[in-house]
Design an enzyme around this catalytic site. Structure first.
Site, PDB file in Angstrom:
ATOM      1  N   ARG A  57      37.117  54.701  46.236  1.00 17.53           N
ATOM      2  CA  ARG A  57      36.964  53.281  46.537  1.00 17.53           C
ATOM      3  C   ARG A  57      37.475  53.046  47.942  1.00 17.53           C
ATOM      4  NH1 ARG A  57      33.783  53.096  43.152  1.00 17.53           N
ATOM      5  NH2 ARG A  57      33.621  51.742  41.307  1.00 17.53           N
TER       6      ARG A  57
ATOM      7  N   HIS B  21      27.341  53.960  50.007  1.00 17.42           N
ATOM      8  CA  HIS B  21      27.771  54.118  48.608  1.00 17.42           C
ATOM      9  C   HIS B  21      26.636  54.728  47.780  1.00 17.42           C
ATOM     10  CE1 HIS B  21      30.873  52.439  45.558  1.00 17.42           C
ATOM     11  NE2 HIS B  21      30.327  53.556  45.108  1.00 17.42           N
TER      12      HIS B  21
ATOM     13  N   GLU C  48      24.755  37.400  52.243  1.00 21.34           N
ATOM     14  CA  GLU C  48      24.736  38.339  53.374  1.00 21.34           C
ATOM     15  C   GLU C  48      24.244  39.694  52.877  1.00 21.34           C
ATOM     16  OE1 GLU C  48      27.618  39.615  57.134  1.00 21.34           O
ATOM     17  OE2 GLU C  48      28.527  38.854  55.283  1.00 21.34           O
TER      18      GLU C  48
END
Length: 321
Positions: free
Chosen positions: A233, A288, A267
């Site tokens: 993360r 990711h 966004e």
């Protein structure tokens, strides 16, 4: 049972799901915003929810018996909003894909096939064997440090050993040296661990005790030419500290797949950090993607289906989070 797939992420695991279930169930797909007609009522009356987010803006799922994240992380699910007796489970199955991503990213630094291809197409034989310009390093001559030794860390260690790498590990719980681990550290000895390897791979989950764990002191302990990889993360590595270490070239570089900012409806294409990582030349940035494969989808669907079967038959769940 009423099984709800909540949001775009969950819908990735929807196609073909009936074939994995025993018996007939009412399966409903809901939008992220729960803005469609009847969607909030479906959410409220679900027996099973497959999703990644539960917060106070949503209806309380009063009949819920199982909330199943189709991912390893459950940090966006407010457990206090789960009804008494409801189970929270997660999925793994992404470790094989992430391990392949890590090894590919590392191999490309030692075996620059795309660069050699580009040059040869232009008549440039710099990498030809026998020329000093073509000498390369070998992955097998280096040490990899695994910050976190869960599903992902173990899968990476297996592949690293296949290449002849040394493996050091730092983990929240004790890890013994063995066939996959040459040296193990506890997190309270983080500086020594960070100094132990040519590559540090972060795969820790985001928890209160891991947020910002890799900060300025930890990065300063790394070897000057070492590489840091994040497939856990983003905020486990302090953003400002990482940017400063790269911008000052205090470390050799970074490969970052997990970030500090993500797309939203407002966004859809943000920069992945609050700082200008995209302007740095010593970082490889990916969106990711490391665990996102057809194999991951298939394995996670099977885990969710197996836990629904266990719920129906009164058996203990797998992967309680």
């Amino acid at each position: 049972m009423k099984i709800v797939f909540h949001g775009d992420n969950a819908r990735n695991f929807r196609d073909g799901f009936e074939a994995m279930l025993a018996g007939a169930h009412d399966i409903v797909e809901l939008s992220d915003a729960l803005a469609g007609e009847g969607e909030r009522d479906h959410f409220r009356t679900a027996d099973v929810i497959v999703g990644i987010r539960l917060d106070a803006s949503m209806p309380r799922p009063e009949r819920l018996r199982l909330y199943h994240a189709p991912s390893a992380g459950t940090d966006m699910i407010d457990r206090s909003l789960l009804p008494a007796g409801a189970a929270l489970c997660n999925c793994f199955g992404h470790e094989h894909a992430i391990a392949e991503y890590v090894m590919t990213a590392l191999l490309l630094r030692h075996v620059p096939i795309p660069e050699a291809d580009r040059r040869l197409r232009q008549g440039d034989w710099s990498y030809w064997a026998g020329r000093p310009t073509g000498l390369r390093t070998e992955l097998g001559g280096s040490t990899i440090g695994l910050l976190g030794f869960g599903h992902i860390g173990k899968a990476i260690a297996e592949r690293a050993k296949a290449f002849g790498m040394r493996v050091s590990v730092a983990n929240r719980s004790p890890v013994a040296a063995g066939p996959l681990v040459d040296k193990a550290y506890r997190l309270n000895d983080l500086a020594a661990f960070m100094a132990s390897a040519d590559v540090i791979v972060v795969s820790l989950p985001l928890l209160p005790e891991t947020a910002g764990l890799v900060g300025r002191a930890a990065l300063a302990a790394m070897r000057p030419d070492a590489l840091i990889v994040n497939v856990g993360r983003g905020p486990v590595i302090d953003e400002a500290a990482l940017y400063e270490a790269l911008d000052s070239r205090r470390i050799g570089g970074a490969i970052i797949d997990t970030w500090y900012r993500y797309p939203t409806a407002e966004e859809p294409g943000p920069a992945p950090g609050h700082l200008a990582f995209q302007d740095l030349g010593n970082i490889v940035m990916t969106p990711h993607m490391s665990g996102w494969t057809t194999g991951t989808i298939r394995r996670r669907m099977q885990t969710i289906a197996d836990n629904i079967r266990r719920l129906a038959q009164g058996e203990p769940f797998m992967n309680r989070a």
